[in-house]
Structures are given as C-alpha cells and as structure tokens.
Write a protein that holds these residues in place. Structure first.
Motif, PDB file in Angstrom:
ATOM      1  N   ASP A   1       0.838  -1.289  -0.231  1.00 27.25           N
ATOM      2  CA  ASP A   1      -0.379   0.337   0.022  1.00 27.25           C
ATOM      3  C   ASP A   1       0.854   1.488   0.004  1.00 27.25           C
ATOM      4  O   ASP A   1       0.402   2.461  -0.978  1.00 27.25           O
ATOM      5  CB  ASP A   1      -0.702  -0.464   1.237  1.00 27.25           C
ATOM      6  N   LEU A   2       2.090   1.380   0.351  1.00 20.69           N
ATOM      7  CA  LEU A   2       2.140   2.659   0.791  1.00 20.69           C
ATOM      8  C   LEU A   2       3.726   3.104  -0.199  1.00 20.69           C
ATOM      9  O   LEU A   2       3.821   4.133  -1.205  1.00 20.69           O
ATOM     10  CB  LEU A   2       3.793   2.487   2.374  1.00 20.69           C
ATOM     11  N   ALA A   3       3.732   1.451  -0.558  1.00 23.92           N
ATOM     12  CA  ALA A   3       4.762   2.017  -2.279  1.00 23.92           C
ATOM     13  C   ALA A   3       4.255   2.474  -3.574  1.00 23.92           C
ATOM     14  O   ALA A   3       4.624   2.830  -3.964  1.00 23.92           O
ATOM     15  CB  ALA A   3       5.390   0.461  -2.503  1.00 23.92           C
ATOM     16  N   ARG A   4       2.538   1.939  -3.708  1.00 25.64           N
ATOM     17  CA  ARG A   4       1.344   1.859  -4.713  1.00 25.64           C
ATOM     18  C   ARG A   4       2.073   3.791  -4.039  1.00 25.64           C
ATOM     19  O   ARG A   4       1.262   4.308  -5.318  1.00 25.64           O
ATOM     20  CB  ARG A   4       0.267   1.536  -4.408  1.00 25.64           C
ATOM     21  N   SER A   5       1.231   4.246  -3.110  1.00 18.50           N
ATOM     22  CA  SER A   5       0.731   5.809  -2.638  1.00 18.50           C
ATOM     23  C   SER A   5       1.850   6.227  -3.626  1.00 18.50           C
ATOM     24  O   SER A   5       2.023   7.918  -3.659  1.00 18.50           O
ATOM     25  CB  SER A   5       0.911   5.415  -1.213  1.00 18.50           C
ATOM     26  N   LEU A   6       3.116   6.256  -3.122  1.00 20.53           N
ATOM     27  CA  LEU A   6       4.492   6.792  -3.562  1.00 20.53           C
ATOM     28  C   LEU A   6       4.560   6.914  -4.842  1.00 20.53           C
ATOM     29  O   LEU A   6       4.739   7.944  -5.365  1.00 20.53           O
ATOM     30  CB  LEU A   6       5.857   6.050  -2.935  1.00 20.53           C
ATOM     31  N   GLY A   7       4.103   5.695  -5.353  1.00 19.87           N
ATOM     32  CA  GLY A   7       4.135   5.804  -6.855  1.00 19.87           C
ATOM     33  C   GLY A   7       2.985   6.762  -7.739  1.00 19.87           C
ATOM     34  O   GLY A   7       3.059   7.285  -8.538  1.00 19.87           O
ATOM     35  N   GLN A   8       2.102   6.688  -6.645  1.00 17.43           N
ATOM     36  CA  GLN A   8       0.932   7.602  -7.319  1.00 17.43           C
ATOM     37  C   GLN A   8       1.394   9.134  -6.676  1.00 17.43           C
ATOM     38  O   GLN A   8       1.720   9.752  -8.522  1.00 17.43           O
ATOM     39  CB  GLN A   8      -0.067   7.735  -6.490  1.00 17.43           C
ATOM     40  N   VAL A   9       2.199   9.033  -5.556  1.00 12.09           N
ATOM     41  CA  VAL A   9       2.540  10.694  -5.758  1.00 12.09           C
ATOM     42  C   VAL A   9       3.673  10.729  -6.833  1.00 12.09           C
ATOM     43  O   VAL A   9       3.736  12.312  -7.018  1.00 12.09           O
ATOM     44  CB  VAL A   9       3.212  11.077  -4.514  1.00 12.09           C
ATOM     45  N   LEU A  10       4.696  10.094  -7.043  1.00 11.92           N
ATOM     46  CA  LEU A  10       5.886  10.457  -8.093  1.00 11.92           C
ATOM     47  C   LEU A  10       4.888  10.668  -9.738  1.00 11.92           C
ATOM     48  O   LEU A  10       5.431  11.775 -10.355  1.00 11.92           O
ATOM     49  CB  LEU A  10       6.688   9.136  -7.951  1.00 11.92           C
ATOM     50  N   ALA A  11       4.461  10.390  -9.975  1.00 15.70           N
ATOM     51  CA  ALA A  11       3.048  10.473 -11.513  1.00 15.70           C
ATOM     52  C   ALA A  11       2.594  11.694 -11.115  1.00 15.70           C
ATOM     53  O   ALA A  11       2.712  12.515 -12.661  1.00 15.70           O
ATOM     54  CB  ALA A  11       2.203   9.571 -11.590  1.00 15.70           C
ATOM     55  N   ARG A  12       1.884  12.173  -9.674  1.00 21.64           N
ATOM     56  CA  ARG A  12       1.356  13.044  -9.877  1.00 21.64           C
ATOM     57  C   ARG A  12       2.312  14.898 -10.054  1.00 21.64           C
ATOM     58  O   ARG A  12       1.985  15.611 -10.509  1.00 21.64           O
ATOM     59  CB  ARG A  12       0.727  13.458  -8.534  1.00 21.64           C
ATOM     60  N   ILE A  13       3.950  13.883  -9.427  1.00 23.22           N
ATOM     61  CA  ILE A  13       4.954  15.182  -9.553  1.00 23.22           C
ATOM     62  C   ILE A  13       5.102  15.439 -11.007  1.00 23.22           C
ATOM     63  O   ILE A  13       4.918  16.377 -11.500  1.00 23.22           O
ATOM     64  CB  ILE A  13       5.998  14.577  -8.913  1.00 23.22           C
ATOM     65  N   HIS A  14       5.185  14.632 -11.299  1.00 24.92           N
ATOM     66  CA  HIS A  14       5.677  13.703 -13.399  1.00 24.92           C
ATOM     67  C   HIS A  14       4.757  14.942 -13.854  1.00 24.92           C
ATOM     68  O   HIS A  14       4.674  14.923 -15.228  1.00 24.92           O
ATOM     69  CB  HIS A  14       5.843  12.899 -13.619  1.00 24.92           C
ATOM     70  N   THR A  15       3.608  14.820 -13.529  1.00 25.06           N
ATOM     71  CA  THR A  15       1.976  15.957 -14.603  1.00 25.06           C
ATOM     72  C   THR A  15       2.250  16.898 -14.018  1.00 25.06           C
ATOM     73  O   THR A  15       1.318  17.146 -14.565  1.00 25.06           O
ATOM     74  CB  THR A  15       0.533  14.391 -14.646  1.00 25.06           C
ATOM     75  N   VAL A  16       3.166  17.478 -13.404  1.00 26.19           N
ATOM     76  CA  VAL A  16       3.293  19.426 -13.901  1.00 26.19           C
ATOM     77  C   VAL A  16       3.016  19.158 -14.668  1.00 26.19           C
ATOM     78  O   VAL A  16       3.770  19.681 -14.946  1.00 26.19           O
ATOM     79  CB  VAL A  16       3.653  19.544 -12.069  1.00 26.19           C
ATOM     80  N   PRO A  17       2.376  20.452 -15.378  1.00 30.17           N
ATOM     81  CA  PRO A  17       2.228  21.176 -16.631  1.00 30.17           C
ATOM     82  C   PRO A  17       3.613  21.485 -15.952  1.00 30.17           C
ATOM     83  O   PRO A  17       4.100  22.213 -15.519  1.00 30.17           O
ATOM     84  CB  PRO A  17       0.784  22.018 -16.557  1.00 30.17           C
ATOM     85  N   ARG A  18       3.886  21.691 -17.593  1.00 29.02           N
ATOM     86  CA  ARG A  18       5.392  22.215 -18.181  1.00 29.02           C
ATOM     87  C   ARG A  18       5.773  23.586 -17.591  1.00 29.02           C
ATOM     88  O   ARG A  18       6.723  24.636 -17.010  1.00 29.02           O
ATOM     89  CB  ARG A  18       6.075  21.730 -19.266  1.00 29.02           C
ATOM     90  N   TYR A  19       4.597  24.078 -17.525  1.00 29.88           N
ATOM     91  CA  TYR A  19       4.524  25.659 -17.785  1.00 29.88           C
ATOM     92  C   TYR A  19       3.988  26.349 -16.543  1.00 29.88           C
ATOM     93  O   TYR A  19       4.873  27.060 -16.048  1.00 29.88           O
ATOM     94  CB  TYR A  19       3.267  26.217 -19.028  1.00 29.88           C
ATOM     95  N   ALA A  20       3.352  24.927 -15.622  1.00 23.72           N
ATOM     96  CA  ALA A  20       4.005  25.658 -14.266  1.00 23.72           C
ATOM     97  C   ALA A  20       5.442  26.092 -13.592  1.00 23.72           C
ATOM     98  O   ALA A  20       5.258  26.412 -13.173  1.00 23.72           O
ATOM     99  CB  ALA A  20       2.358  25.351 -13.537  1.00 23.72           C
TER     100      ALA A  20
END
Length: 321
Positions: free
Chosen positions: A116-135
């Motif tokens: 569960d914790l590993a999956r939570s970290l994976g999800q957070v990393l994906a959110r980091i990497h989808t922050v819009p480049r312009y932002a």
C-alpha cells in the motif's frame, strides 16, 4: 548563523500572528546549513520554522518556497505544506514558517511492510511528473533538454573513467548505456530532483507530505525513480512502478526503468567525483566500495550467462544425437 529550536520558535511567533509556541521538536533536514524545527502552539497548531545559516541556503530556501507555492494549485497541493509567514533575519535573508508536514519522515524500511505505501508513493511520483511544464517554469525552475542531460552524463562518466577509477567491466557497461541513443531519447518532465527519506512524510500507509523543492527542475523522470530502484527490493519497486503507471494520464517511456537503473549507478560516479573533489577519504572509500559491488554483480551475471549458454548448447547437442 545557526539557530537552536528555541530561537526558531521565537522567530515563528514573530512570523505568524497569534502563534504562541509551547513546545519544539527537531526535524531532520538533508541540508546542513538550514536550521529546521517543528513547533507546537498553545492551541495545538503545528508549524515548521526554516532558517538559512548561509546565503546559499537562503537562496535554496526561497527557491523551495516559490516552487511549493506554485504547486499549491496542482494535484500536489494536498501534500505540499503551505507557507504561513516570514520574518527578516538580522544578518539578512528570511526565516520561513510553514504548516508542519503531516505524519512522520518516511523510512525505506516502511516500504517493506506491504504494497500500500509503495503504491501511494508511486501515485505521488506520477502526480509530480504530470505537473504542467508551464507551471514549473513559471515558478522559476531550470529546464533541461534530453540532449543536454545525456551530454552531462557522458562528461561525468568520461572523467572518472579517464582518471582510472573504474574497473573495466563497469566502464564498459556505462559506456554501452551512454551509447544507446534510444535510451536517452525522452521528453523532459517536472521532477522533484532530490527525493530522500527526509523529504517524504507518511501517515499510515499513505504519503502525506513532500518538502524541499529547491532541486526541482524540468528534466528526466528517471531522476526521481533512480533512488528507489536502487534501494528497494524488486518486488516492492514493481508495485510502486505499477501504481505510478496507472496514475499517469499517458504511457511512460518504454525504457524508463532501464534509465532509472542507469542513473542509480551513475550516482555512484558522482559520489566518487564529489569525494575526490573535496578530498574526503570516507566518501571515496564508500563510492569505491559500491563500484566494487557493481563489478562483482556484473561478474556474476557474466558467469550466469555463460552457464546458460553452455546448458543450451548441451541441450541442442543431446537433441541432435
């Protein structure tokens, strides 16, 4: 100048109207010249005071907070503690006060407890990497092309190789990785850039906060995965990576995991170069030990491959009889 937790509590009271500190607690930080303390107010409110002890640390802190402010309007807003106030320091610069990160600092051993914790970290990393480049770029982070990053890796590995610090097998492996053009043909994304146990906080089996965005940039997504792929057991990393891919709105680079593995190995060369540059015998010995371990792993892989080849040849010969 450095400040203890009591001095930081006084600064926090000056920065945040209505805050009356009643208790302090130290908080680990990966930055040596940044003093950090957790502070509990009489109303139970928990905040964190950050005071730079050098000009460089002040610049780093301002960059961190500017990026954190930009992230407040993204999907990372819930795990990025907001800034509550500032107070000027007598020697120049500012002490910043933020909401305290929810939870406790992550320990890698926590990830061994279940998926569960590993999956939570994976999800957070994906959110980091989808922050819009312009932002990200609007927050002032540096932006690098894949070609520039590839060239930087080439230069670093060439320097330690030419200096004679690498066993032949390791040098050959790293050179082969660098010559694989397809491996380094990727689209840069926003990355944290310096993930560590001190920058991640956890509550139960969920990542609850992330801090220290001062190294964030638009670069290679593999940067944030390299630390984890080299630290976690394969099964746990696979769970993390599966959640990461599920959370992303688009597909990942087909060789992202290979590149993360390569960057994890290249980090050892960077550590060695750093130790040599500052003439730190302990760092140099540590890096050389890790390089020796990699050399031994490569030798074992070569033996395993030779055995498989021999067994396959023997099987074909037996079948031909």
């Amino acid at each position: 100048m450095h400040r203890n937790s009591y001095s930081l509590a006084a600064l926090a009271a000056a920065a945040v109207p209505g805050l009356v500190p009643v208790r302090t607690m130290p908080i680990a930080t990966p930055v040596e010249d940044l003093d950090v303390a957790g502070i509990v107010g009489e109303d139970g409110r928990r905040v964190m005071a950050l005071s730079p002890a050098s000009t460089a640390a002040g610049v780093r802190l301002e960059r961190d907070l500017k990026v954190a402010d930009a992230l407040s309007g993204t999907s990372l807003g819930g795990v990025t503690p907001p800034v509550l106030g500032f107070v000027k320091l007598t020697e120049g610069g500012r002490c910043a006060v933020t909401e305290a990160p929810v939870g406790r600092p992550l320990m890698l051993d926590d990830l061994a407890g279940g998926p569960d914790l590993a999956r939570s970290l994976g999800q957070v990393l994906a959110r980091i990497h989808t922050v819009p480049r312009y932002a990200a770029e609007a927050a002032g982070v540096e932006s690098f092309t894949a070609e520039v990053l590839h060239a930087e890796h080439r230069t670093r590995i060439r320097e330690v190789t030419e200096a004679g610090h690498l066993p032949a097998a390791v040098a050959q492996r790293w050179q082969a990785l660098l010559e694989d053009e397809e491996l380094w043909d990727f689209t840069p994304q926003f990355v944290h850039g310096d993930l560590s146990e001190e920058s991640l906080f956890v509550t139960g089996q969920q990542i609850s906060a992330i801090r220290d965005w001062s190294s964030s940039k638009v670069a290679d997504a593999a940067t944030d995965l390299a630390w984890l792929i080299s630290s976690l057991d394969p099964e746990r990393f696979d769970e993390l990576y599966a959640a990461y891919r599920e959370e992303l709105p688009t597909s990942t680079h087909p060789r992202l995991m290979e590149r993360a593995q390569a960057l994890g190995e290249f980090a050892v060369a960077e550590w060695l170069a750093h130790g040599l540059e500052i003439d730190d015998a302990d760092i140099v010995a540590d890096a050389r030990g890790m390089i020796a371990d990699l050399d031994a792993d490569l030798a074992q892989l070569a033996r395993d491959e030779a055995e498989r080849t021999y067994e396959e040849m023997s099987s074909r010969e037996d079948g031909a009889i």
